[in-house]
Design a protein around this motif. Structure first.
Motif, short mmCIF file in Angstrom:
data_model
loop_
_atom_site.label_atom_id
_atom_site.label_comp_id
_atom_site.label_asym_id
_atom_site.label_seq_id
_atom_site.Cartn_x
_atom_site.Cartn_y
_atom_site.Cartn_z
N ASN A 35 0.86 -1.27 0.01
CA ASN A 35 0.10 0.19 0.01
C ASN A 35 0.96 1.35 -0.04
O ASN A 35 0.58 2.20 -0.50
N LEU A 36 2.00 1.29 0.75
CA LEU A 36 2.81 2.26 0.71
C LEU A 36 3.91 2.48 -0.45
O LEU A 36 4.45 3.43 -0.79
N GLY A 37 3.84 1.50 -1.38
CA GLY A 37 4.47 1.52 -2.80
C GLY A 37 6.04 0.97 -2.36
O GLY A 37 6.86 1.28 -3.25
N SER A 38 6.15 0.19 -1.02
CA SER A 38 7.74 -0.21 -1.07
C SER A 38 7.99 -1.47 -1.82
O SER A 38 9.05 -1.81 -2.04
N CYS A 39 6.78 -2.36 -2.17
CA CYS A 39 7.11 -3.51 -2.84
C CYS A 39 5.63 -3.95 -3.56
O CYS A 39 4.56 -3.06 -3.73
N LYS A 40 5.85 -4.93 -4.22
CA LYS A 40 4.52 -5.45 -5.04
C LYS A 40 4.11 -6.60 -4.10
O LYS A 40 4.65 -7.28 -3.36
N THR A 41 2.87 -6.87 -4.46
CA THR A 41 2.24 -8.16 -3.73
C THR A 41 2.80 -9.49 -3.84
O THR A 41 3.10 -10.25 -2.95
N GLU A 42 3.66 -9.54 -4.93
CA GLU A 42 4.54 -10.74 -5.16
C GLU A 42 5.56 -10.61 -4.31
O GLU A 42 6.14 -11.89 -4.30
N ASP A 43 6.03 -9.69 -3.83
CA ASP A 43 7.19 -9.71 -2.82
C ASP A 43 6.75 -10.20 -1.38
O ASP A 43 7.79 -10.18 -0.43
N VAL A 44 5.64 -10.33 -1.14
CA VAL A 44 5.39 -10.71 0.27
C VAL A 44 5.59 -12.03 0.72
O VAL A 44 5.07 -13.06 -0.26
N ALA A 45 6.34 -12.37 1.43
CA ALA A 45 7.06 -13.75 1.57
C ALA A 45 6.40 -14.59 2.65
O ALA A 45 6.78 -15.62 2.83
N VAL A 46 5.33 -14.04 3.35
CA VAL A 46 4.50 -14.69 4.39
C VAL A 46 3.08 -14.60 3.99
O VAL A 46 2.55 -13.79 3.56
N ALA A 47 2.34 -15.95 4.43
CA ALA A 47 0.90 -16.00 4.32
C ALA A 47 0.25 -16.81 5.25
O ALA A 47 0.97 -17.98 5.71
N LEU A 48 -0.86 -16.54 6.16
CA LEU A 48 -1.48 -17.18 6.86
C LEU A 48 -2.47 -18.09 6.34
O LEU A 48 -3.13 -17.78 5.57
N ALA A 49 -2.24 -19.52 6.46
CA ALA A 49 -3.06 -20.53 5.84
C ALA A 49 -4.18 -20.63 6.78
O ALA A 49 -4.09 -20.74 8.06
N VAL A 50 -5.33 -20.42 6.44
CA VAL A 50 -6.74 -20.52 7.13
C VAL A 50 -7.69 -21.47 6.74
O VAL A 50 -7.82 -21.39 5.65
N PRO A 51 -8.30 -22.16 7.74
CA PRO A 51 -9.47 -23.26 7.37
C PRO A 51 -10.46 -22.49 7.01
O PRO A 51 -11.07 -21.57 7.86
N VAL A 52 -11.48 -22.83 5.81
CA VAL A 52 -12.54 -22.38 5.64
C VAL A 52 -13.77 -23.08 6.41
O VAL A 52 -13.67 -24.34 6.26
N VAL A 53 -14.35 -22.49 7.49
CA VAL A 53 -15.25 -23.20 8.11
C VAL A 53 -17.06 -23.04 7.77
O VAL A 53 -17.60 -23.86 8.35
N ASP A 54 -17.08 -21.82 7.13
CA ASP A 54 -18.58 -21.65 6.71
C ASP A 54 -18.53 -20.74 5.34
O ASP A 54 -17.69 -19.88 5.13
N ILE A 55 -19.66 -20.84 4.41
CA ILE A 55 -19.80 -19.94 3.23
C ILE A 55 -21.11 -19.47 3.27
O ILE A 55 -22.09 -20.23 3.30
N LYS A 56 -21.47 -18.06 3.14
CA LYS A 56 -22.70 -17.47 2.82
C LYS A 56 -22.67 -16.91 1.67
O LYS A 56 -22.27 -15.59 1.27
N VAL B 23 -14.62 -22.11 -3.86
CA VAL B 23 -14.31 -22.60 -2.33
C VAL B 23 -15.35 -23.46 -1.76
O VAL B 23 -16.49 -23.58 -2.27
N LYS B 24 -14.80 -24.07 -1.10
CA LYS B 24 -15.70 -25.36 -0.27
C LYS B 24 -15.32 -25.30 1.07
O LYS B 24 -14.20 -24.86 1.73
N VAL B 25 -16.23 -25.53 2.07
CA VAL B 25 -15.94 -25.66 3.67
C VAL B 25 -14.83 -26.86 3.91
O VAL B 25 -14.90 -27.82 2.98
N GLY B 26 -13.91 -26.45 4.51
CA GLY B 26 -12.64 -27.55 4.75
C GLY B 26 -11.72 -27.00 3.85
O GLY B 26 -10.45 -27.71 3.90
N ASP B 27 -11.65 -26.34 2.87
CA ASP B 27 -10.52 -25.85 1.94
C ASP B 27 -9.72 -24.84 2.84
O ASP B 27 -9.72 -24.31 4.07
N LEU B 28 -8.42 -24.82 2.46
CA LEU B 28 -7.42 -23.79 3.03
C LEU B 28 -7.31 -22.54 2.30
O LEU B 28 -7.10 -22.79 0.93
N LEU B 29 -7.51 -21.31 2.68
CA LEU B 29 -6.74 -20.11 2.00
C LEU B 29 -5.84 -19.47 2.40
O LEU B 29 -5.50 -19.90 3.78
N GLY B 30 -4.87 -18.68 1.74
CA GLY B 30 -3.89 -18.00 2.46
C GLY B 30 -4.40 -16.55 2.59
O GLY B 30 -5.25 -16.17 1.65
#
Lengths: 366, 366
Positions: free
Chosen positions: B239-260, B329-336
């Motif tokens: 957002n500050l213009g320091s880098c591109k989205t492609e330069d982000v080296a960490v992502a939190l993997a999170v389980p999908v528990v519900d979809i509305k 996406v399905k319940v039980g998938d992982l997203l980053g």
């Protein structure tokens, strides 16, 4: 030797006396309303606090993840309820824990209900979470189609049994009129209870959230209450009218590393990694990341002239200091900070120090 | 077996390839400017990442507390600098660590300088931190009275030696014109260097902060740079213009528990205790607590249609989902989730998982 002599870096203090008062007051309120108090232990995440809770008749607890349930398994709880829409990836972990511990989960859709029906190896209870207006999670209160689809699927397996309806009216954090929210939430639970009681004569209803449970006096025919934050309270709850500043049971002790008298600012070692970044806004628009208290041998003292953390970064905190505080503070002193959101602060710190100078456990992060 | 098969609950993924690219790029920039890169390890807090950094010629690191210094002691660093106004309550811990590890601290007042002059048992270097407009901490750049008082006091002891001036222009996070901030900061450091170089011929100047170090090309006569966040970057830096989205080296993997689907919302297990609560604001005023990426065996993929976390509580996250995401996406998938502030997320999670499925260390909380 005072607990103060143990501290050289940011340390989360827990005042057992205040914590026990909070537990007792809520247990008394539940008793008066003929309700069962099943506190949410996402706040304290501590066996020691659990042992205190048992002295006020608390026999079951709530947690928010299977990891947290694991922490509390085997510590004498009659049931541990995991109050988060069940994450189907953790079915095998649930099977492992349910072998030796009575557990219940929360269900809000057919997919996960079906998975548990098929794969559970030991009996596990479940609540259907109801959304009565908060909008975060849960089955809409009038969506009988989904409620009945979940109940039907659960009946197909032999290990998944229905316990009742769970409702977290979290909008009490944002809306002034908590009585109205509770009137609606209690009515919703009562309607559901009456509708399904014939088929499930043992079903119970549970309502939880600290702002509501703290100020509401009449819970209608709701059977159980499940607030969490009340064990410690915090400045957000003071701000919401749930409690007084004197009821906050935790304070972060922070070392003073610099003083700028001309700016009326004090720099402390205590930032976002210790307190988390929850924030209140002062009437003049200044941000408030935590309220200053003076640390004494017997506990902490609430100043007559207020001072508070006006900004924090990862490890730095800057206090906007009163003249009273500036007149006596020195570099190398310790100050106390009452957190804005004690659940998050405790989760950051992962350990407490009692006023007797003893370490008190907290579950690990993640 | 893919790293994805190891994950059942919120897990912080670290892409080694991206992290090494970030390290190499900043090391190249420092080299081109004849500067020494002394990265701030408050971001990674990891020995493994430290070993990667060594491969790009990095020999010294910066940390933000004595506890963090302790974590890195004895791991082959030529010097560890504690870039926080020294907390005098930790003088004895400093003595213990300085016995076997070259360390430096940061000083901004006479009180702490005097204490270290009197009590240090082993040689320890110090930087004077300069405030050139950020206002968080440091000696004002024109306050020669205080600078000289610190230097005078330090000279009285035999173990405290002056290394130079440190400046963290953190206002690059809030002010568009980073060039102007750097012009002023570089001029301030240059003035101080020229003023004191005769008396201290080995003195160095150091500037640090990721937004500036990422976009500025000319650092004048500044000797060292000390950015931290660049090893991982995050959505705030994008957002500050320091880098591109492609330069982000960490992502939190999170389980999908519900979809509305009707609300275009996805509920995931991933909240404030995992990501911290740093937030950006979308152009339409919606809050953004993290950017969704799709997890693949070889790493993560940035979607064409954006989805992001629009709200979080302690453990819950609600994604505002694109049609693209909802369609698959399905319940039980992982997203980053690419974090808003990776330093805080890493501090919450205290461990990484590599894309090879291996655990990577992070210092403990507190």
């Amino acid at each position: 030797m005072s607990y103060l002599n143990h501290i050289t870096s940011p340390t989360l203090l827990l005042d057992e006396k205040i914590c026990r008062q909070n537990l007792k007051k809520m247990a008394d309120k539940a008793h008066k309303n003929r309700m069962k108090l099943v506190p949410h232990f996402k706040t304290a995440q501590s066996h020691t606090v659990g042992e205190w809770a048992k002295e006020y008749g608390i026999k079951e607890i709530t947690v928010s993840s299977i990891k947290m349930a694991e922490y509390f398994c085997g510590h004498g709880w009659e049931n541990i309820h995991i109050a988060f829409p069940f994450n189907p990836l953790e079915t095998q972990k649930l099977n492992k824990l349910a072998k030796n511990q009575s557990l219940s989960v929360q269900l809000i859709n057919e997919e996960v209900t079906e998975k548990l029906t098929d794969e559970l190896e030991h009996p596990v209870g479940f609540f259907i979470e109801i959304d009565a207006g908060y909008g975060r999670t849960g089955v809409e209160v009038t969506d009988f189609g989904l409620i009945e689809a979940i109940l039907r699927k659960a009946k197909k397996g032999k290990n998944l049994y229905f316990k009742g309806f769970y409702l977290h009216p979290g909008h009490t954090y944002y809306i002034e009129n908590k009585q109205k929210i509770y009137d609606e939430s209690i009515a919703a639970l009562s309607m559901l209870k009456n509708k399904y009681l014939t088929e499930y004569p043992n079903l119970v209803t549970r309502i939880g959230d600290t702002p509501g449970c703290s100020v509401i006096d009449d819970f209608g025919d709701v059977d159980e209450m499940g607030p969490g934050n009340f064990v410690f309270y915090d400045m957000m709850q003071v701000n919401l009218g749930s409690c007084k500043t004197e009821d906050v049971a935790v304070a972060l002790a922070v070392p003073v590393v610099d003083i700028k008298k001309d700016r009326k600012e004090i720099l402390v070692h205590g930032g976002g990694v210790h307190l988390a970044k929850d924030v209140l806004t002062e009437p003049d628009g200044t941000k408030n990341f935590g309220e200053v208290v003076y640390l004494k041998e017997a506990g902490w003292e609430i100043p007559i002239q207020r001072s508070f953390l006006k900004s924090i970064s990862q490890e730095h905190g800057i206090i906007k200091a009163s003249d009273e505080l500036l007149s006596k503070v020195k570099v190398g002193d310790l100050l106390g900070i009452l957190p804005i959101h004690s659940c998050m602060t405790a989760d950051c710190m992962e350990e407490y120090l009692s006023l007797a100078g003893k370490k008190i456990d907290h579950a690990e992060a993640g």
